[in-house]
Design a protein around this motif. Structure first.
Motif, short mmCIF file in Angstrom:
data_model
loop_
_atom_site.label_atom_id
_atom_site.label_comp_id
_atom_site.label_asym_id
_atom_site.label_seq_id
_atom_site.Cartn_x
_atom_site.Cartn_y
_atom_site.Cartn_z
N UNK A 1 0.84 -1.19 0.00
CA UNK A 1 0.00 0.00 0.00
C UNK A 1 0.89 1.24 0.00
N UNK A 2 0.56 2.21 -0.86
CA UNK A 2 1.34 3.44 -0.94
C UNK A 2 0.40 4.64 -0.93
N UNK A 3 0.73 5.61 -0.09
CA UNK A 3 0.06 6.90 -0.09
C UNK A 3 1.10 7.96 -0.43
N UNK A 4 0.65 9.07 -0.99
CA UNK A 4 1.56 10.20 -1.20
C UNK A 4 0.76 11.49 -1.17
N UNK A 5 1.33 12.50 -0.52
CA UNK A 5 0.67 13.80 -0.43
C UNK A 5 1.29 14.76 -1.44
N UNK A 6 0.47 15.60 -2.08
CA UNK A 6 1.04 16.60 -2.99
C UNK A 6 1.97 17.55 -2.21
N UNK A 7 3.01 18.00 -2.88
CA UNK A 7 3.98 18.88 -2.22
C UNK A 7 3.46 20.32 -2.20
N UNK A 8 3.37 20.95 -1.00
CA UNK A 8 2.86 22.32 -0.93
C UNK A 8 3.89 23.33 -1.43
#
Length: 630
Positions: free
Chosen positions: A297-304
């Motif tokens: 499972x992989x999650x990633x947040x957009x870079x602010x």
């Protein structure tokens, strides 16, 4: 002795096989953590054990007269008080109490009172109150009707009822989902001292490491049992996978070598016999498949985008509802690199603070300033109720990103593991974990500088929780975290803030220190009563009440110490009998080797049981000593 035996169990739901000839044995007093991917069949297995679901094959056997406790999915209702609701959960006690009030036959009345004494009925109200208190209900709340509480708090009452029964076998399905850290820590302590057996379905690594003594892993329809907590399970599972892969590699090399010989010399008359021998040897080689893990499972947040400090400041802010302040005099600043976890009991204002930062609540007084370019992502624990069940994740994301292309919409969903199949499914058909992924995707769609996470892991399995931790560690923005998941807090937060007494202050310690602080505070706490103007008589009355409260609080510990002491005496007598038998020369002349082996096996088991009983006795006596001299 096995309390629960599952043999070749097969379970199907809607034609799908969840368990396929699975077997498991649980001994009395053992605590087993049941883990597996979402949808593997963990809750279904508990339903089968409790008798709510008939097996499609195999057998489930529970020891005669063993009492079982399980938290039902239906929350309690009605106008009965919390304390009465919990007490009524013990059907035998309720029946005997009613019979004691209505029976006139002296002999029958004597039998009833003898049975009430055996089941410790006279301490039931104190035990029920202690459990409810541990789960966050103070004295006044315990007297309120169940109907006055929300669903989450009612689930705590259901949990309290199951614990109060003190069953021989306790079945718990995600027991910490509706608890704060304080109640979770209390539950861990209760389960550690619980003398019965338990099967605990949980995605809480702290609970699995601190409470259970073995892990049952449900995978591909089978159950495998591993000793130790979750961390030990991961270590053993990783080592087994490495060994299996090495064995598969060696076997593959051997196969390739033999096949090469066959291919080279099969056509040559002088080597034909050897080639045929190699073919027969190839056929006899065992099959060892390499371990192929499921896709991680992989999650990633957009870079602010960059943002100059300070990102946000509060100056003497008060916030609350309908003009009534829940939190007052809040003065602090937040910067882009802050990672802060909020600690404190439910109802103290953690979610209120998150709503203030998210702009869902305006300050009642004081000043809150932030950059005009600040973007905030907010994950609220009850936000899932606002999802439209008939729409797809793509529908939800497209509405939230009206200017985005279809490719960008799908890419944002894919960041949280919602691939094409899930993205096009109805939300009503998604699991709780998949809905949580959708909410995380929605909360982070605009690359926020500040991420507010209020209980984000309630429906995520262990793999998804680890993926969330990795994503948060890589995230470039600030995080405010509210979670009962100690592992998540320890892995993500750099600072801890305590929400208590109507304000927020830094807690200058780690989670271990917070646990110790909570336990010390609970030890010193006493139930207070309304003040009385007659101070002298009130003081004496308070002293008597405090002593009585202390006696009631220590009663379970004294009972535990006495039970452990009695068990040690019984085990010692049995050990003496076995040692005397093994010392008898005639044993080796007249007995079969099997009896000697059984005696030695039982002697080794007795040593383990004596050690465990001694640890229970020492722990109970130490707690009593600390309470008496605190």
């Amino acid at each position: 002795m096995s309390l629960l035996t599952i043999t070749d169990l097969t379970l199907r739901i809607a034609g799908r096989v969840l368990l396929d000839s699975a077997s498991l044995s649980v001994e009395a007093g053992r605590k087993v953590g049941l883990v597996g991917r979402n949808g593997a069949g963990k809750s279904t297995l508990l339903a089968a054990i409790s008798g709510d679901l008939a097996p499609d094959g195999g057998a489930i056997q529970i020891s005669n007269r063993a009492r079982m406790g399980r938290v039902r999915q239906e929350t309690p209702e009605g106008e009965a008080s919390l304390i009465d609701t919990v007490l009524s959960g013990d059907l035998e006690r309720a029946r005997l109490m009613h019979a004691a009030e209505t029976t006139t036959d002296p002999a029958m009345l004597a039998d009833i009172h003898e049975r009430l004494l055996v089941i410790d009925a006279h301490t039931a109200p104190a035990r029920a109150a202690s459990i409810l208190s541990g789960l966050g209900f103070d004295h006044d709340a315990q007297l309120r009707p169940v109907s006055s509480f929300s669903g989450g708090w009612r689930m705590r009452v259901a949990l309290a009822t199951a614990l109060f029964l003190n069953p021989d076998l306790l079945l718990l399905d995600e027991p910490t989902n509706h608890l704060d850290i304080e109640a979770t820590i209390w539950l861990e302590g209760w389960l550690r001292t619980f003398s019965g057996a338990a099967i605990i379905v949980s995605h809480d690594r702290s609970l699995l490491d601190n409470v259970v003594d073995s892990i049952a892993h449900l995978e591909k329809g089978k159950l495998g049992l591993t000793p130790g907590g979750y961390e030990e399970f991961i270590r053993i599972r990783t080592e087994q996978a490495l060994q299996q892969n090495r064995a598969a590699e060696r076997l593959a090399a051997q196969r390739a070598h033999m096949q090469s010989f066959v291919d080279r010399f099969r056509a040559k008359a002088t080597k034909a016999r050897q080639a045929q021998a190699r073919l027969k040897a190839l056929a006899r080689l065992p099959q060892i498949d390499s371990v192929v893990e499921d896709s991680p499972t992989r999650f990633s947040f957009p870079e602010p985008a960059p943002l100059p400090p300070p990102m946000l400041t509060l100056d003497a802010v008060s916030v609350g509802y309908d003009g009534h302040a829940v939190l007052s005099d809040l003065s602090c600043r937040l910067d882009l690199d802050d990672r802060i976890a909020l600690l404190g009991q439910n109802g103290k204002g953690k979610s209120t603070f998150a709503k203030l930062l998210a702009g869902r609540l305006e300050p009642l007084s004081g000043r809150m300033d932030h950059s005009s370019r600040l973007r905030i992502g907010y994950f609220a624990q009850h936000q899932g109720e606002a999802l439209i069940l008939g729409d797809t994740p793509i529908d939800h994301m497209a509405r939230a990103m009206p200017d985005a292309t279809p490719v960008a919409v799908r890419a944002q969903l894919d960041r949280f593991g919602l691939d094409a199949g899930k993205a096009e499914s109805r939300v009503g058909d998604l699991s709780g974990g998949e809905k949580a992924r959708l909410l995380l995707a929605l909360a982070t769609r605009n690359a926020p500088h500040l991420l507010l996470l209020d209980e984000p892991t309630n429906h995520l399995d262990l793999d998804a929780r680890d993926a969330l931790i990795r994503a948060l560690c890589d995230y470039e923005g600030a995080v405010i975290l509210i979670s009962h998941d100690t592992h998540l807090v320890e892995s993500v937060a750099d600072r801890l803030w305590l929400v208590d007494d109507g304000t927020i202050v830094p807690f200058e310690d780690d989670m271990a220190g917070y646990r110790a602080w909570l336990l010390e505070r609970a030890r010193k706490a006493t139930n207070s009563s309304p003040s009385d103007t007659q101070t002298e008589s009130t003081g004496r009355r308070d002293q008597r009440r405090d002593r009585a409260e202390q006696r009631r609080a220590l009663a379970p510990l004294r009972k535990e110490a006495k039970a452990a002491e009695g068990l040690l005496e019984q085990l010692g007598k049995e050990r003496a009998r076995i040692e005397a038998r093994l010392a008898d020369p005639t044993l080796y002349d007249t007995s079969e080797a099997g009896e000697i082996t059984c005696l030695n096996t039982r002697l080794a088991a007795l040593a383990r049981e004596e050690e465990a009983a001694e640890e229970r006795w020492l722990a109970a006596e130490a707690e009593i000593e600390r309470a008496n001299h605190g």
